[in-house]
Design a protein around this motif. Sequence first.
Motif, PDB file in Angstrom:
ATOM      1  N   ALA A 172       0.852  -1.188   0.000  1.00  0.00           N
ATOM      2  CA  ALA A 172       0.000   0.000   0.000  1.00  0.00           C
ATOM      3  C   ALA A 172       0.887   1.236   0.000  1.00  0.00           C
ATOM      4  O   ALA A 172       2.035   1.197   0.435  1.00  0.00           O
ATOM      5  CB  ALA A 172      -0.880  -0.003   1.242  1.00  0.00           C
ATOM      6  N   HIS A 173       0.352   2.327  -0.531  1.00  0.00           N
ATOM      7  CA  HIS A 173       1.051   3.606  -0.410  1.00  0.00           C
ATOM      8  C   HIS A 173       0.044   4.745  -0.503  1.00  0.00           C
ATOM      9  O   HIS A 173      -1.120   4.566  -0.843  1.00  0.00           O
ATOM     10  CB  HIS A 173       2.182   3.749  -1.450  1.00  0.00           C
ATOM     11  N   ARG A 174       0.552   5.920  -0.176  1.00  0.00           N
ATOM     12  CA  ARG A 174      -0.217   7.141  -0.400  1.00  0.00           C
ATOM     13  C   ARG A 174       0.758   8.191  -0.901  1.00  0.00           C
ATOM     14  O   ARG A 174       1.784   8.454  -0.248  1.00  0.00           O
ATOM     15  CB  ARG A 174      -0.851   7.630   0.898  1.00  0.00           C
ATOM     16  N   GLY A 223      -4.691   5.551   1.812  1.00  0.00           N
ATOM     17  CA  GLY A 223      -3.808   4.753   0.972  1.00  0.00           C
ATOM     18  C   GLY A 223      -4.577   3.807   0.078  1.00  0.00           C
ATOM     19  O   GLY A 223      -5.815   3.789   0.075  1.00  0.00           O
ATOM     20  N   HIS A 224      -3.845   3.044  -0.695  1.00  0.00           N
ATOM     21  CA  HIS A 224      -4.417   2.075  -1.633  1.00  0.00           C
ATOM     22  C   HIS A 224      -3.295   1.143  -2.039  1.00  0.00           C
ATOM     23  O   HIS A 224      -2.128   1.413  -1.757  1.00  0.00           O
ATOM     24  CB  HIS A 224      -4.992   2.793  -2.865  1.00  0.00           C
ATOM     25  N   GLY A 225      -3.643   0.071  -2.727  1.00  0.00           N
ATOM     26  CA  GLY A 225      -2.626  -0.940  -3.005  1.00  0.00           C
ATOM     27  C   GLY A 225      -2.216  -1.014  -4.457  1.00  0.00           C
ATOM     28  O   GLY A 225      -2.941  -0.595  -5.359  1.00  0.00           O
ATOM     29  N   HIS A 226      -1.027  -1.550  -4.673  1.00  0.00           N
ATOM     30  CA  HIS A 226      -0.558  -1.894  -6.014  1.00  0.00           C
ATOM     31  C   HIS A 226       0.076  -3.283  -5.970  1.00  0.00           C
ATOM     32  O   HIS A 226       0.645  -3.676  -4.951  1.00  0.00           O
ATOM     33  CB  HIS A 226       0.528  -0.925  -6.506  1.00  0.00           C
ATOM     34  N   ASN A 227      -0.001  -3.971  -7.106  1.00  0.00           N
ATOM     35  CA  ASN A 227       0.802  -5.172  -7.295  1.00  0.00           C
ATOM     36  C   ASN A 227       2.023  -4.751  -8.095  1.00  0.00           C
ATOM     37  O   ASN A 227       1.925  -4.464  -9.279  1.00  0.00           O
ATOM     38  CB  ASN A 227       0.009  -6.246  -8.032  1.00  0.00           C
ATOM     39  N   ALA A 267       7.528  -1.404 -11.604  1.00  0.00           N
ATOM     40  CA  ALA A 267       6.251  -1.156 -12.268  1.00  0.00           C
ATOM     41  C   ALA A 267       5.132  -1.246 -11.235  1.00  0.00           C
ATOM     42  O   ALA A 267       5.094  -2.163 -10.420  1.00  0.00           O
ATOM     43  CB  ALA A 267       6.021  -2.180 -13.374  1.00  0.00           C
ATOM     44  N   GLU A 268       4.229  -0.265 -11.273  1.00  0.00           N
ATOM     45  CA  GLU A 268       3.049  -0.271 -10.398  1.00  0.00           C
ATOM     46  C   GLU A 268       1.880  -0.980 -11.065  1.00  0.00           C
ATOM     47  O   GLU A 268       0.903  -1.315 -10.405  1.00  0.00           O
ATOM     48  CB  GLU A 268       2.606   1.164 -10.109  1.00  0.00           C
ATOM     49  N   SER A 269       1.950  -1.112 -12.373  1.00  0.00           N
ATOM     50  CA  SER A 269       0.873  -1.740 -13.130  1.00  0.00           C
ATOM     51  C   SER A 269       1.465  -2.189 -14.463  1.00  0.00           C
ATOM     52  O   SER A 269       2.649  -1.998 -14.721  1.00  0.00           O
ATOM     53  CB  SER A 269      -0.262  -0.743 -13.376  1.00  0.00           C
ATOM     54  N   LYS A 317      -5.866   9.913  -7.579  1.00  0.00           N
ATOM     55  CA  LYS A 317      -6.311   8.724  -6.817  1.00  0.00           C
ATOM     56  C   LYS A 317      -5.244   8.227  -5.846  1.00  0.00           C
ATOM     57  O   LYS A 317      -5.565   7.627  -4.823  1.00  0.00           O
ATOM     58  CB  LYS A 317      -6.671   7.586  -7.778  1.00  0.00           C
ATOM     59  N   CYS A 318      -3.983   8.433  -6.190  1.00  0.00           N
ATOM     60  CA  CYS A 318      -2.902   7.959  -5.324  1.00  0.00           C
ATOM     61  C   CYS A 318      -2.783   8.797  -4.052  1.00  0.00           C
ATOM     62  O   CYS A 318      -1.972   8.504  -3.187  1.00  0.00           O
ATOM     63  CB  CYS A 318      -1.571   7.917  -6.081  1.00  0.00           C
ATOM     64  N   ASN A 319      -3.597   9.880  -3.940  1.00  0.00           N
ATOM     65  CA  ASN A 319      -3.628  10.709  -2.738  1.00  0.00           C
ATOM     66  C   ASN A 319      -4.693  10.243  -1.740  1.00  0.00           C
ATOM     67  O   ASN A 319      -4.820  10.810  -0.657  1.00  0.00           O
ATOM     68  CB  ASN A 319      -3.876  12.176  -3.142  1.00  0.00           C
TER      69      ASN A 319
HETATM   70 NI    NI Z   1      -0.769   4.526  -6.272  1.00  0.00          NI
END
Ligand code: NI
Length: 135
Positions: free
Chosen positions: A13-15, A38-42, A123-125, A32-34
């Motif tokens: 997760a990050h913000r 927070g929120h997650g990435h693979n 890579a975040e996505s 959205k990343c704000n």
């Molecule tokens: Ni993000």
Amino acid sequence: MVYVTRKAHFSAAHRLFNPEFSDEENERVFDKCNNPRGHGHNYTIEVTVAGEPDRKTGYVIDLKKLGELIDREILTKVDHKHLNFDVVELRGIIPTAENITLVFWKMLAPHITEGKLYKVRVAESDNNYAEYLGT
Ligand code: NI
């Protein structure tokens, strides 16, 4: 020169947030990343080492060993963590893919003893990634 790459995956997760910005600026810049909680990435990380194949082994670096190194130095510290709070090396740093790439380079470089660390890619996505080539 031959380049070999080891890939690994982690979830975190990050913000994205800059305390110097107003709430409006943070929202405008990081969108959205704000998200406040927070929120997650693979994430995918790719580590490239450059060198000449060893005459006896044919390896630039044993990729299994490189995988273990990535596991020990990076994944155990970031996988299933919140990058803003849980990772000492990222403290005070806005955890964009760009900044993560720089930090991972610093975490890995001293441990690469066969060949030379050439590139770290994060890579975040599937759609975007950041790369650091050490300069
Ligand atoms: Ni993000």
